[in-house]
Design an enzyme around this catalytic site. Structure first.
Site, PDB file in Angstrom:
ATOM      1  N   ALA A  31       0.830  -1.209   0.000  1.00  0.00           N
ATOM      2  CA  ALA A  31       0.000   0.000   0.000  1.00  0.00           C
ATOM      3  C   ALA A  31       0.868   1.265   0.000  1.00  0.00           C
ATOM      4  O   ALA A  31       0.395   2.347  -0.332  1.00  0.00           O
ATOM      5  CB  ALA A  31      -0.918   0.005   1.217  1.00  0.00           C
ATOM      6  N   ARG A  44     -23.498  -3.335  18.585  1.00  0.00           N
ATOM      7  CA  ARG A  44     -23.124  -4.123  19.764  1.00  0.00           C
ATOM      8  C   ARG A  44     -21.810  -3.617  20.362  1.00  0.00           C
ATOM      9  O   ARG A  44     -21.033  -2.942  19.707  1.00  0.00           O
ATOM     10  CB  ARG A  44     -22.942  -5.595  19.369  1.00  0.00           C
ATOM     11  CG  ARG A  44     -24.175  -6.213  18.741  1.00  0.00           C
ATOM     12  CD  ARG A  44     -23.837  -7.459  17.961  1.00  0.00           C
ATOM     13  NE  ARG A  44     -23.066  -7.160  16.771  1.00  0.00           N
ATOM     14  CZ  ARG A  44     -22.644  -8.076  15.889  1.00  0.00           C
ATOM     15  NH1 ARG A  44     -22.909  -9.351  16.094  1.00  0.00           N
ATOM     16  NH2 ARG A  44     -21.944  -7.718  14.831  1.00  0.00           N
ATOM     17  N   VAL A 127     -18.712  -9.761  -5.487  1.00  0.00           N
ATOM     18  CA  VAL A 127     -18.974 -10.908  -6.382  1.00  0.00           C
ATOM     19  C   VAL A 127     -17.814 -11.889  -6.270  1.00  0.00           C
ATOM     20  O   VAL A 127     -16.648 -11.505  -6.394  1.00  0.00           O
ATOM     21  CB  VAL A 127     -19.097 -10.462  -7.854  1.00  0.00           C
ATOM     22  CG1 VAL A 127     -19.388 -11.662  -8.764  1.00  0.00           C
ATOM     23  CG2 VAL A 127     -20.170  -9.406  -8.026  1.00  0.00           C
ATOM     24  N   GLY A 129     -16.594 -13.499  -3.727  1.00  0.00           N
ATOM     25  CA  GLY A 129     -15.792 -13.494  -2.484  1.00  0.00           C
ATOM     26  C   GLY A 129     -14.338 -13.143  -2.754  1.00  0.00           C
ATOM     27  O   GLY A 129     -14.025 -12.040  -3.194  1.00  0.00           O
ATOM     28  N   GLU A 185     -27.355 -20.073   5.598  1.00  0.00           N
ATOM     29  CA  GLU A 185     -27.961 -19.151   6.556  1.00  0.00           C
ATOM     30  C   GLU A 185     -29.204 -19.779   7.180  1.00  0.00           C
ATOM     31  O   GLU A 185     -29.829 -20.649   6.553  1.00  0.00           O
ATOM     32  CB  GLU A 185     -28.421 -17.876   5.831  1.00  0.00           C
ATOM     33  CG  GLU A 185     -27.375 -17.207   4.992  1.00  0.00           C
ATOM     34  CD  GLU A 185     -26.526 -16.231   5.791  1.00  0.00           C
ATOM     35  OE1 GLU A 185     -26.909 -15.900   6.922  1.00  0.00           O
ATOM     36  OE2 GLU A 185     -25.476 -15.825   5.266  1.00  0.00           O
ATOM     37  N   ASP A 196     -29.301 -14.150  -4.556  1.00  0.00           N
ATOM     38  CA  ASP A 196     -27.902 -13.737  -4.330  1.00  0.00           C
ATOM     39  C   ASP A 196     -27.122 -13.772  -5.651  1.00  0.00           C
ATOM     40  O   ASP A 196     -26.465 -12.798  -6.029  1.00  0.00           O
ATOM     41  CB  ASP A 196     -27.288 -14.693  -3.288  1.00  0.00           C
ATOM     42  CG  ASP A 196     -25.812 -14.479  -3.065  1.00  0.00           C
ATOM     43  OD1 ASP A 196     -25.463 -13.614  -2.256  1.00  0.00           O
ATOM     44  OD2 ASP A 196     -24.997 -15.179  -3.711  1.00  0.00           O
ATOM     45  N   LYS A 200     -25.384 -10.710  -8.182  1.00  0.00           N
ATOM     46  CA  LYS A 200     -23.973 -10.784  -8.616  1.00  0.00           C
ATOM     47  C   LYS A 200     -23.868 -10.727 -10.150  1.00  0.00           C
ATOM     48  O   LYS A 200     -23.006 -10.031 -10.683  1.00  0.00           O
ATOM     49  CB  LYS A 200     -23.336 -12.062  -8.063  1.00  0.00           C
ATOM     50  CG  LYS A 200     -23.165 -12.014  -6.534  1.00  0.00           C
ATOM     51  CD  LYS A 200     -22.773 -13.362  -5.971  1.00  0.00           C
ATOM     52  CE  LYS A 200     -22.536 -13.312  -4.467  1.00  0.00           C
ATOM     53  NZ  LYS A 200     -22.397 -14.636  -3.862  1.00  0.00           N
TER      54      LYS A 200
HETATM   55  N1  HSE Z   1     -24.397 -16.616   0.710  1.00  0.00           N
HETATM   56  C1  HSE Z   1     -23.366 -16.378  -0.258  1.00  0.00           C
HETATM   57  C2  HSE Z   1     -22.930 -17.720  -0.864  1.00  0.00           C
HETATM   58  C3  HSE Z   1     -22.205 -15.671   0.396  1.00  0.00           C
HETATM   59  O1  HSE Z   1     -23.369 -18.772  -0.385  1.00  0.00           O
HETATM   60  O2  HSE Z   1     -22.178 -17.734  -1.832  1.00  0.00           O
HETATM   61  C4  HSE Z   1     -21.325 -14.918  -0.539  1.00  0.00           C
HETATM   62  O3  HSE Z   1     -21.979 -13.877  -1.201  1.00  0.00           O
END
Ligand code: HSE
Length: 400
Positions: A31, A44, A127, A129, A185, A196, A200
């Site tokens: 950097a 929290r 997108v 990860g 989830e 999801d 993306k």
């Molecule tokens: N819930 C998403 C997945 C997480 O299962 O790919 C990443 O965006």
């Protein structure tokens, strides 16, 4: 010293802190300066956490602190993320986010504000990860007209479909198992219904065409209706079932869709299993390219966020041009999209042949009282018409 604020100390926010600590020296070298977390915004408190004294509850403190040069948005959801991010950009603070809902909905506007302010709004982690895909599209593949992007963009559904394939299980049983292991989830709707992946592919298509693609316009089908019998048919044909998010440039315009597809062994995404993601890209001069890796999870996603922070540090007061205007791109009517279809019906072979003349029948030991067949290539609208004429269709899955 570059001082940053992290919005949200959940999985991604705490992952960013961990990555910054783990690779502190190499990150500072790349950097060109040290990165210091000055604030963490969360509702929290985190008693006993090493970052406890950085936690604040009032966003105004961040927005009004001239020392903060980078805001890391890791809250998820559209609001209040949008309000906080917009305010940060208008106050001249760079932003990186992992939030696909925010980018899909407001990406064009936030990119424009960053450009006006000569700062950066980056979103590599939104997108795929940890897989680099946004930066390659924006920086490396700029000589090409991208003609196709097809991805396995959701780890949860890829894990479920892989387990159904390897262990012959039903969707509901694998989902329960995935939830108990923390892969899915508690409310898995966004993943299993394809929402999801839809956001993306909307982001990727917007980047490729340089205009706003509304995720609401993308036909989206999830994996909840895929059964163990469907997987048996796929296996009998040497295929696998994958949830694909796909976008193609056709003569009429861009055509995008999220749906389960049957893939043959020759398909580049055939072997992408478990929670892994992969994105296949075809450029008119490049030809084919594949991006593969960890598409979700704390550290892979945080790795992409921290890489954005490094990029921001390298481009302080200089905007990295991202071509994504707010002008809306109308997608081609899904009815025009072409593919083959795998179909299961209670009707017999003769009745099938009367409607689908080029049907290829598929038999699976142990599955009785129905006919399974593959159609030739046809448009979605032609298929819908024929399916209505045949009646009694139990299942239909697109084939690539
Ligand atoms: N819930 C998403 C997945 C997480 O299962 O790919 C990443 O965006």
């Amino acid at each position: 010293m570059i001082k940053i604020a992290i919005l949200g100390y959940g999985t991604i926010g705490s992952g960013v802190v961990e990555v910054l600590n783990t690779n502190k020296e190499s990150i500072a070298k790349r950097a060109g300066d040290e990165i210091e977390v000055k604030y963490i915004l969360d509702l929290r408190d985190f008693p006993g956490d090493p970052m406890e004294d950085k936690v604040i509850h009032d966003y105004d403190v961040i927005a009004q602190d001239p020392e903060i040069q980078v805001v890391v948005e890791a809250m998820g959801g559209v609001e209040p993320a949008y309000t906080f991010v917009k305010r940060a950009l208008l106050a001249g603070k760079n932003v990186t986010t992992s939030n696909k809902a925010l980018v899909a909905k407001h990406g064009a506007e936030l990119i424009a504000i960053a450009r006006e302010q000569s700062i950066n709004f980056l979103f590599e982690a939104s997108v795929g990860g940890g897989i680099p895909i946004i930066r390659p599209l924006n920086s490396s593949l700029t000589a090409d007209e991208i003609e196709e992007i097809t991805g396995i963009l959701n780890g949860t559904t890829n894990y479920i479909l892989s387990k159904m394939t390897f262990e012959g299980l039903e969707f509901g049983d694998v989902l329960k198992d995935a939830q108990s292991r923390g892969y899915a989830e508690a409310d898995p709707t966004a993943d299993v219904e394809g929402y999801d992946a839809c956001r993306k592919i909307a982001i990727l298509t917007s980047l490729v065409c340089g205009q706003q693609v509304d995720f609401e316009d993308i036909y989206t089908e999830g994996i909840t209706k895929i059964t163990a019998d469907d997987i048996k048919y796929a296996k009998a044909m040497g295929m696998v079932i994958k949830l694909l998010a796909t976008s193609r440039k056709t003569e009429e315009g861009y055509c995008a869709m999220v749906a389960p597809f049957m893939l043959s062994q020759q398909h580049p995404l055939y072997s992408v299993n478990d929670v892994f993601n992969a994105i296949f890209v075809h450029g008119n001069v490049l030809g084919d390219a594949m991006f593969y890796g960890s598409g979700a999870g704390k550290l892979p996603t945080a790795s992409a966020v921290v890489a954005d922070i490094v990029d921001i540090a390298k481009h302080l007061h200089k905007n990295i041009l991202i071509s994504w205007s707010s002008g809306k791109m109308d997608l081609v009517d899904k009815g025009k999209a072409k593919s083959r279809f795998f179909v299961r019906t209670a009707k017999g072979q003769e009745e099938v042949k009367a409607v689908f003349r080029d049907a290829e029948f598929v038999e699976v030991p142990g599955v009785r009282g129905e006919t399974g067949f593959l159609t030739g290539e046809m448009s979605e609208e032609a298929f819908t018409e024929k399916a209505a004429a045949l009646e009694d269709i139990r299942q239909r899955i697109r084939v690539v």
